[in-house]
Design an enzyme around this catalytic site. Sequence first.
Site, PDB file in Angstrom:
ATOM      1  N   ARG A 104       0.844  -1.186   0.000  1.00  0.00           N
ATOM      2  CA  ARG A 104       0.000   0.000   0.000  1.00  0.00           C
ATOM      3  C   ARG A 104       0.880   1.236   0.000  1.00  0.00           C
ATOM      4  O   ARG A 104       1.736   1.388   0.857  1.00  0.00           O
ATOM      5  CB  ARG A 104      -0.830   0.028   1.301  1.00  0.00           C
ATOM      6  CG  ARG A 104      -2.236  -0.296   1.117  1.00  0.00           C
ATOM      7  CD  ARG A 104      -3.127  -0.091   2.278  1.00  0.00           C
ATOM      8  NE  ARG A 104      -2.636   0.296   3.576  1.00  0.00           N
ATOM      9  CZ  ARG A 104      -3.426   0.698   4.549  1.00  0.00           C
ATOM     10  NH1 ARG A 104      -4.721   0.801   4.338  1.00  0.00           N
ATOM     11  NH2 ARG A 104      -2.949   1.011   5.722  1.00  0.00           N
ATOM     12  N   ASP A 200       0.370  -3.179  12.166  1.00  0.00           N
ATOM     13  CA  ASP A 200       0.824  -3.616  10.840  1.00  0.00           C
ATOM     14  C   ASP A 200       1.052  -5.129  10.860  1.00  0.00           C
ATOM     15  O   ASP A 200       1.993  -5.614  11.502  1.00  0.00           O
ATOM     16  CB  ASP A 200       2.112  -2.876  10.461  1.00  0.00           C
ATOM     17  CG  ASP A 200       2.521  -3.153   9.020  1.00  0.00           C
ATOM     18  OD1 ASP A 200       2.659  -4.342   8.649  1.00  0.00           O
ATOM     19  OD2 ASP A 200       2.680  -2.194   8.257  1.00  0.00           O
ATOM     20  N   ASP A 203       4.572  -6.475   9.488  1.00  0.00           N
ATOM     21  CA  ASP A 203       5.687  -6.152  10.397  1.00  0.00           C
ATOM     22  C   ASP A 203       5.648  -7.039  11.633  1.00  0.00           C
ATOM     23  O   ASP A 203       6.679  -7.538  12.089  1.00  0.00           O
ATOM     24  CB  ASP A 203       5.605  -4.685  10.853  1.00  0.00           C
ATOM     25  CG  ASP A 203       6.001  -3.708   9.749  1.00  0.00           C
ATOM     26  OD1 ASP A 203       6.288  -4.165   8.632  1.00  0.00           O
ATOM     27  OD2 ASP A 203       5.996  -2.489  10.018  1.00  0.00           O
TER      28      ASP A 203
HETATM   29  C1  PRP Z   1      -1.395  -4.681   4.380  1.00  0.00           C
HETATM   30  C2  PRP Z   1      -2.289  -5.895   4.459  1.00  0.00           C
HETATM   31  C3  PRP Z   1      -3.091  -5.796   3.191  1.00  0.00           C
HETATM   32  C4  PRP Z   1      -3.258  -4.297   3.012  1.00  0.00           C
HETATM   33  C5  PRP Z   1      -4.648  -3.936   3.454  1.00  0.00           C
HETATM   34  O1  PRP Z   1      -0.341  -4.913   3.535  1.00  0.00           O
HETATM   35  O2  PRP Z   1      -1.586  -7.087   4.607  1.00  0.00           O
HETATM   36  O3  PRP Z   1      -2.448  -6.371   2.062  1.00  0.00           O
HETATM   37  O4  PRP Z   1      -2.286  -3.690   3.881  1.00  0.00           O
HETATM   38  O5  PRP Z   1      -4.901  -2.602   3.189  1.00  0.00           O
HETATM   39  P1  PRP Z   1      -5.972  -2.144   2.121  1.00  0.00           P
HETATM   40  O6  PRP Z   1      -7.200  -2.934   2.360  1.00  0.00           O
HETATM   41  O7  PRP Z   1      -6.162  -0.674   2.431  1.00  0.00           O
HETATM   42  O8  PRP Z   1      -5.403  -2.343   0.750  1.00  0.00           O
HETATM   43  P2  PRP Z   1       0.810  -3.829   3.294  1.00  0.00           P
HETATM   44  O9  PRP Z   1       0.465  -2.965   2.125  1.00  0.00           O
HETATM   45  O10 PRP Z   1       1.112  -3.105   4.569  1.00  0.00           O
HETATM   46  O11 PRP Z   1       2.015  -4.725   2.837  1.00  0.00           O
HETATM   47  P3  PRP Z   1       2.824  -5.798   3.716  1.00  0.00           P
HETATM   48  O12 PRP Z   1       1.941  -6.994   3.910  1.00  0.00           O
HETATM   49  O13 PRP Z   1       4.006  -6.087   2.863  1.00  0.00           O
HETATM   50  O14 PRP Z   1       3.183  -5.144   5.017  1.00  0.00           O
HETATM   51  N1  URA Z   2      -2.589  -3.058   6.899  1.00  0.00           N
HETATM   52  C1  URA Z   2      -2.226  -3.496   8.126  1.00  0.00           C
HETATM   53  O1  URA Z   2      -1.248  -4.266   8.255  1.00  0.00           O
HETATM   54  N2  URA Z   2      -2.931  -3.092   9.183  1.00  0.00           N
HETATM   55  C2  URA Z   2      -3.985  -2.258   9.084  1.00  0.00           C
HETATM   56  O2  URA Z   2      -4.598  -1.919  10.117  1.00  0.00           O
HETATM   57  C3  URA Z   2      -4.355  -1.806   7.800  1.00  0.00           C
HETATM   58  C4  URA Z   2      -3.652  -2.231   6.720  1.00  0.00           C
END
Ligand code: PRP
Ligand code: URA
Length: 211
Positions: A104, A200, A203
């Site tokens: 994101r 997150d 993370d």
């Molecule tokens: C997080 C989560 C989803 C997304 C959700 O991923 O795992 O994929 O955010 O948010 P949305 O519904 O607003 O699209 P992130 O983009 O943080 O990537 P990551 O899993 O690599 O941390």
């Molecule tokens: N992605 C995450 O990992 N946590 C949230 O709360 C929203 C998006």
Amino acid sequence: MSEPVQLLSHAIARDALCALRDTHSRPAQFREALGRLTTLLAAQATSGLRTVPRKVETPLCDCIGEALQGRIGVVPILRAGLSMVDPFLSLLPDAEVWHLGFYRDEETLQPVSYYQKLPQGKPVEEAFVLDPMLATGGSAAAALRDLQNWGVPRLHFLGILGAPEGLQRLQEEFPTVTIHLCALDERLNEQGYIVPGLGDAGDRAFNATAE
Ligand code: PRP
Ligand code: URA
């Protein structure tokens, strides 16, 4: 008419959710709780999979059982969805795993695709998208669109926590997709995080918090 959201109702899920939300849970505890929740969610989401009659020879006689039918795909959204793959495969060891990478953009909250290697043609017959977080719904919608373009006829989304905004978006854009969540939270905050949420997910699962 869209499919109603399927919310998990299970005492073990409620217990695991406490561990998942708790900011003091260590990454190993976080992954363990995510695993328990995914197993329960997967059991619910796969209960209607198609089966065909199969003749079985028991030590006593022949009987007719039921065997799973068709190619089934598991589609984790990187990174956080990776933590859900092994628990899902413990129920469906012969499923195919197809990865999709999205992150994101922190400013716009729009999903940015960075990994997509779906082949041309020969789609799976049923696919389960895995991502613990359904926030704005942008990442889930992008993944479901990729799978629709591949030609997958039956699609499901499995998330741990959802926000009303993301749920509404998926239901409007993908009325035939079944959505399974462990809990529907209150709202998104100004940064697009689910509240009360868990922070997150990527993370925390991978012990990769910057500070
Ligand atoms: C997080 C989560 C989803 C997304 C959700 O991923 O795992 O994929 O955010 O948010 P949305 O519904 O607003 O699209 P992130 O983009 O943080 O990537 P990551 O899993 O690599 O941390
Ligand atoms: N992605 C995450 O990992 N946590 C949230 O709360 C929203 C998006």
